[in-house]
Design a protein around this motif. Structure first.
Motif, PDB file in Angstrom:
ATOM      1  N   GLN A  81       0.819  -1.207   0.000  1.00 46.88           N
ATOM      2  CA  GLN A  81       0.000   0.000   0.000  1.00 46.88           C
ATOM      3  C   GLN A  81       0.856   1.263   0.000  1.00 46.88           C
ATOM      4  OE1 GLN A  81      -2.735  -0.290   3.296  1.00 46.88           O
ATOM      5  NE2 GLN A  81      -4.337  -1.191   1.995  1.00 46.88           N
ATOM      6  N   ILE A  82       1.939   1.228   0.793  1.00 44.76           N
ATOM      7  CA  ILE A  82       2.824   2.400   0.851  1.00 44.76           C
ATOM      8  C   ILE A  82       3.447   2.651  -0.514  1.00 44.76           C
ATOM      9  CG2 ILE A  82       4.971   3.253   1.836  1.00 44.76           C
ATOM     10  CD1 ILE A  82       4.180   1.838   4.428  1.00 44.76           C
ATOM     11  N   LEU A  83       3.901   1.597  -1.166  1.00 45.12           N
ATOM     12  CA  LEU A  83       4.501   1.757  -2.497  1.00 45.12           C
ATOM     13  C   LEU A  83       3.489   2.323  -3.485  1.00 45.12           C
ATOM     14  CD1 LEU A  83       6.630  -1.507  -2.750  1.00 45.12           C
ATOM     15  CD2 LEU A  83       7.454   0.819  -2.419  1.00 45.12           C
ATOM     16  N   GLN A  84       2.252   1.834  -3.407  1.00 45.85           N
ATOM     17  CA  GLN A  84       1.218   2.319  -4.321  1.00 45.85           C
ATOM     18  C   GLN A  84       0.941   3.805  -4.088  1.00 45.85           C
ATOM     19  OE1 GLN A  84      -2.397   0.105  -4.059  1.00 45.85           O
ATOM     20  NE2 GLN A  84      -3.433   1.256  -5.684  1.00 45.85           N
ATOM     21  N   LEU A  85       0.875   4.232  -2.806  1.00 43.16           N
ATOM     22  CA  LEU A  85       0.644   5.643  -2.507  1.00 43.16           C
ATOM     23  C   LEU A  85       1.803   6.512  -2.974  1.00 43.16           C
ATOM     24  CD1 LEU A  85      -0.955   5.331   1.030  1.00 43.16           C
ATOM     25  CD2 LEU A  85      -2.072   6.113  -1.059  1.00 43.16           C
ATOM     26  N   ARG A  86       3.005   5.998  -2.803  1.00 44.13           N
ATOM     27  CA  ARG A  86       4.156   6.773  -3.270  1.00 44.13           C
ATOM     28  C   ARG A  86       4.112   6.952  -4.789  1.00 44.13           C
ATOM     29  NH1 ARG A  86       9.043   4.212   0.444  1.00 44.13           N
ATOM     30  NH2 ARG A  86       8.528   5.377   2.351  1.00 44.13           N
ATOM     31  N   GLN A  87       3.713   5.901  -5.493  1.00 52.70           N
ATOM     32  CA  GLN A  87       3.597   6.020  -6.945  1.00 52.70           C
ATOM     33  C   GLN A  87       2.546   7.048  -7.332  1.00 52.70           C
ATOM     34  OE1 GLN A  87       2.847   2.065  -8.313  1.00 52.70           O
ATOM     35  NE2 GLN A  87       4.948   1.325  -7.910  1.00 52.70           N
ATOM     36  N   GLU A  88       1.415   7.039  -6.605  1.00 50.04           N
ATOM     37  CA  GLU A  88       0.384   8.031  -6.898  1.00 50.04           C
ATOM     38  C   GLU A  88       0.869   9.446  -6.638  1.00 50.04           C
ATOM     39  OE1 GLU A  88      -3.406   5.110  -5.723  1.00 50.04           O
ATOM     40  OE2 GLU A  88      -2.979   6.945  -4.586  1.00 50.04           O
ATOM     41  N   MET A  89       1.610   9.624  -5.549  1.00 47.92           N
ATOM     42  CA  MET A  89       2.148  10.951  -5.257  1.00 47.92           C
ATOM     43  C   MET A  89       3.133  11.395  -6.321  1.00 47.92           C
ATOM     44  SD  MET A  89       2.719  10.578  -1.151  1.00 47.92           S
ATOM     45  CE  MET A  89       3.612  12.123  -1.146  1.00 47.92           C
ATOM     46  N   GLU A  90       3.938  10.480  -6.801  1.00 46.42           N
ATOM     47  CA  GLU A  90       4.900  10.819  -7.842  1.00 46.42           C
ATOM     48  C   GLU A  90       4.187  11.239  -9.125  1.00 46.42           C
ATOM     49  OE1 GLU A  90       8.589  11.565  -9.413  1.00 46.42           O
ATOM     50  OE2 GLU A  90       8.020  11.110  -7.341  1.00 46.42           O
ATOM     51  N   GLY A 134      -2.781  20.678  -2.715  1.00 48.61           N
ATOM     52  CA  GLY A 134      -1.883  20.622  -1.563  1.00 48.61           C
ATOM     53  C   GLY A 134      -2.482  19.867  -0.403  1.00 48.61           C
ATOM     54  N   GLU A 135      -3.777  20.056  -0.175  1.00 45.74           N
ATOM     55  CA  GLU A 135      -4.432  19.344   0.912  1.00 45.74           C
ATOM     56  C   GLU A 135      -4.495  17.843   0.648  1.00 45.74           C
ATOM     57  OE1 GLU A 135      -7.461  22.948   2.243  1.00 45.74           O
ATOM     58  OE2 GLU A 135      -8.226  21.094   1.357  1.00 45.74           O
ATOM     59  N   LEU A 136      -4.726  17.473  -0.603  1.00 42.71           N
ATOM     60  CA  LEU A 136      -4.763  16.049  -0.938  1.00 42.71           C
ATOM     61  C   LEU A 136      -3.407  15.391  -0.734  1.00 42.71           C
ATOM     62  CD1 LEU A 136      -6.365  13.665  -2.001  1.00 42.71           C
ATOM     63  CD2 LEU A 136      -5.812  14.401  -4.334  1.00 42.71           C
ATOM     64  N   VAL A 137      -2.359  16.111  -1.106  1.00 41.90           N
ATOM     65  CA  VAL A 137      -1.004  15.574  -0.894  1.00 41.90           C
ATOM     66  C   VAL A 137      -0.726  15.414   0.598  1.00 41.90           C
ATOM     67  CG1 VAL A 137       1.453  16.068  -1.152  1.00 41.90           C
ATOM     68  CG2 VAL A 137      -0.107  16.453  -3.062  1.00 41.90           C
ATOM     69  N   ALA A 138      -1.172  16.414   1.398  1.00 38.65           N
ATOM     70  CA  ALA A 138      -0.952  16.321   2.840  1.00 38.65           C
ATOM     71  C   ALA A 138      -1.674  15.110   3.434  1.00 38.65           C
ATOM     72  CB  ALA A 138      -1.431  17.606   3.520  1.00 38.65           C
ATOM     73  N   GLN A 139      -2.907  14.875   2.947  1.00 32.53           N
ATOM     74  CA  GLN A 139      -3.645  13.700   3.433  1.00 32.53           C
ATOM     75  C   GLN A 139      -2.939  12.403   3.053  1.00 32.53           C
ATOM     76  OE1 GLN A 139      -7.625  13.993   1.915  1.00 32.53           O
ATOM     77  NE2 GLN A 139      -8.117  15.846   3.112  1.00 32.53           N
ATOM     78  N   LEU A 140      -2.429  12.378   1.815  1.00 32.63           N
ATOM     79  CA  LEU A 140      -1.713  11.177   1.395  1.00 32.63           C
ATOM     80  C   LEU A 140      -0.456  10.972   2.230  1.00 32.63           C
ATOM     81  CD1 LEU A 140      -2.071  11.454  -2.496  1.00 32.63           C
ATOM     82  CD2 LEU A 140      -3.210   9.830  -0.987  1.00 32.63           C
ATOM     83  N   LEU A 141       0.250  12.059   2.536  1.00 31.04           N
ATOM     84  CA  LEU A 141       1.456  11.938   3.354  1.00 31.04           C
ATOM     85  C   LEU A 141       1.123  11.423   4.757  1.00 31.04           C
ATOM     86  CD1 LEU A 141       3.394  15.180   2.331  1.00 31.04           C
ATOM     87  CD2 LEU A 141       3.990  12.816   1.778  1.00 31.04           C
ATOM     88  N   GLU A 142       0.035  11.928   5.325  1.00 34.46           N
ATOM     89  CA  GLU A 142      -0.372  11.450   6.641  1.00 34.46           C
ATOM     90  C   GLU A 142      -0.720   9.955   6.593  1.00 34.46           C
ATOM     91  OE1 GLU A 142      -2.349  15.626   8.261  1.00 34.46           O
ATOM     92  OE2 GLU A 142      -3.590  13.844   7.879  1.00 34.46           O
ATOM     93  N   ARG A 143      -1.384   9.591   5.506  1.00 32.78           N
ATOM     94  CA  ARG A 143      -1.739   8.178   5.381  1.00 32.78           C
ATOM     95  C   ARG A 143      -0.497   7.302   5.236  1.00 32.78           C
ATOM     96  NH1 ARG A 143      -5.676   5.657   0.660  1.00 32.78           N
ATOM     97  NH2 ARG A 143      -5.671   3.493   1.437  1.00 32.78           N
ATOM     98  N   VAL A 144       0.490   7.795   4.450  1.00 32.83           N
ATOM     99  CA  VAL A 144       1.743   7.046   4.299  1.00 32.83           C
ATOM    100  C   VAL A 144       2.462   6.915   5.633  1.00 32.83           C
ATOM    101  CG1 VAL A 144       4.036   7.132   3.279  1.00 32.83           C
ATOM    102  CG2 VAL A 144       2.046   7.562   1.862  1.00 32.83           C
ATOM    103  N   ALA A 145       2.496   8.016   6.415  1.00 37.66           N
ATOM    104  CA  ALA A 145       3.169   7.960   7.722  1.00 37.66           C
ATOM    105  C   ALA A 145       2.482   6.971   8.658  1.00 37.66           C
ATOM    106  CB  ALA A 145       3.199   9.357   8.347  1.00 37.66           C
ATOM    107  N   ALA A 146       1.123   6.985   8.645  1.00 41.17           N
ATOM    108  CA  ALA A 146       0.405   6.044   9.502  1.00 41.17           C
ATOM    109  C   ALA A 146       0.671   4.607   9.084  1.00 41.17           C
ATOM    110  CB  ALA A 146      -1.088   6.346   9.448  1.00 41.17           C
ATOM    111  N   LEU A 147       0.720   4.374   7.765  1.00 35.23           N
ATOM    112  CA  LEU A 147       0.987   3.019   7.300  1.00 35.23           C
ATOM    113  C   LEU A 147       2.408   2.583   7.656  1.00 35.23           C
ATOM    114  CD1 LEU A 147      -0.783   3.104   3.811  1.00 35.23           C
ATOM    115  CD2 LEU A 147      -1.497   1.815   5.830  1.00 35.23           C
TER     116      LEU A 147
END
Length: 282
Positions: free
Chosen positions: A24-33, A58-71
Motif C-alpha cells: 500500500q505504501i509503495l502504491q501511494l508513493r507512486q500516486e504521489m509521484e 496541496g491538501e490532498l497531498v498532505a492527506q496522502l502523506l499522513e496516510r503514508v506515515a500512519a501506514l
C-alpha cells in the motif's frame, strides 16, 4: 513440537500483513509521484472535503502523506510483533530440544544399568549350571546383590547407641548425641526410653534448643516418675525452663523435686543447688 505451531502461524500472519502494508505504501508513493509530475490538480476534479468545500491539490497531498506515515508506523509495529513471535518460537524450540535430550539421556542410563545388572547374573547362573550338571537343569539361584552397593549396616542395640551417644555428648558432639537418643526412642525399647529421653534433653541443652529440651526432659520424667533417674530429668527440665526465661516454672519444678525426692545423691544435689541459684529461687 506441537506447542510451537500457534506462535509460528501468528508470525506468518503478521508477516503477510506487513507485506500488504508495504504494498500500500509503495502504491501511494507512486500516486504521489504521478501527481507531482502532472502538476497542480484542478479544483473541479477533486472530490469535495467533509465540510463540502473542495480540497486543493496541496491538501490532498498532505492527506496522502499522513496516510503514508500512519501506514509506515503500522508496518514498524507489525515488524516488532513478528520479531517478538520469532524470538518466542526460538526460545520454545530450544526448551523442547533440551527437554528431549534430557529424557533420552536418562532413558539411556536406565537401560545401561538394567543391562549391566542382568549380564553378571546370566553368566553366574550359566557357569554354576554347567559345573554341577550339564544335562540337568538346576534350581533358580537367588539374585545377587547389585555390584558396587554397600551392605546394609548392622543396627546398633539400644545399649550401644546410648553408650556411644553419651561419649559424643562428653566431647560436645551434640548432633551425634541427639541422633543416638532419637535412634533408641525410635526403636521403642521401653527399658531404655527414659535414658534416651534424658540424653536427648542433654544434647538439646548443648545446642541451646531449650524449648525442645524441656519437652524431652518432661517426657522422660513422665515415663517413670519414681525411677532413679526421674530427679535427673526434673533438674534438666528446670535448667531448660531457665534457659528460655521461664524462671517461675524452673523454681516450681525444683520445689516439686525437693518434695518428691527429699534425698538425692550428692552429685545431683550440687546440680539442684546450681539450678536454684541460676533461676533465682528462694
Amino acid at each position: 513440537m506441537a506447542g510451537l505451531m500457534p506462535g509460528a502461524a501468528w508470525a506468518q500472519a503478521e508477516s503477510r500483513e506487513g507485506l500488504y502494508l508495504q504494498n500500500q505504501i509503495l502504491q501511494l508513493r507512486q500516486e504521489m509521484e504521478l501527481m507531482r509530475r502532472a502538476g497542480p490538480v484542478a479544483p473541479q476534479v477533486v472530490a469535495p472535503s467533509r465540510g463540502g468545500v473542495p480540497a486543493g491539490g496541496g491538501e490532498l497531498v498532505a492527506q496522502l502523506l499522513e496516510r503514508v506515515a500512519a501506514l509506515e508506523d503500522e508496518v514498524r509495529r507489525q515488524r516488532g510483533l513478528a520479531e517478538q513471535a520469532e524470538f518466542r518460537n526460538r526460545t520454545l524450540q530450544q526448551q523442547v530440544e533440551k527437554l528431549q535430550g534430557d529424557v533420552e539421556y536418562r532413558f539411556n542410563q536406565i537401560e545401561s544399568r538394567g543391562a549391566a545388572g542382568a549380564a553378571p547374573a546370566g553368566r553366574a547362573g550359566g557357569g554354576q549350571q554347567g559345573a554341577l550338571n550339564p544335562s540337568t537343569p538346576s534350581a533358580p539361584a537367588a539374585p545377587p546383590a547389585p555390584a558396587g552397593q554397600p551392605a546394609a549396616p548392622t543396627p546398633r542395640t539400644p545399649e550401644v547407641a546410648l553408650r556411644e551417644g553419651q561419649t559424643a555428648l562428653e566431647r560436645r558432639d551434640y548432633a551425634a548425641a541427639e541422633a543416638a537418643a532419637r535412634e533408641v526412642l525410635a526403636a521403642r525399647a521401653p527399658t531404655r526410653a527414659q535414658d534416651a529421653g534424658i540424653l536427648l534433653g542433654d544434647s538439646l541443652i548443648g545446642k541451646r534448643d531449650y524449648q525442645n529440651a524441656a519437652l524431652a526432659y518432661d517426657e522422660a520424667y513422665r515415663r517413670a516418675k519414681t525411677s532413679g533417674r526421674a530427679p535427673e530429668a526434673m533438674v534438666g527440665l528446670a535448667n531448660a525452663f531457665n534457659g528460655f526465661g521461664a524462671k517461675r516454672e524452673a523454681c516450681q519444678t525444683l520445689d516439686d523435686l525437693r518434695s518428691q525426692f527429699p534425698r538425692v545423691p550428692a552429685s545431683l544435689a550440687e546440680r539442684v543447688a546450681g539450678a536454684r541459684q541460676r533461676a533465682g529461687c528462694r
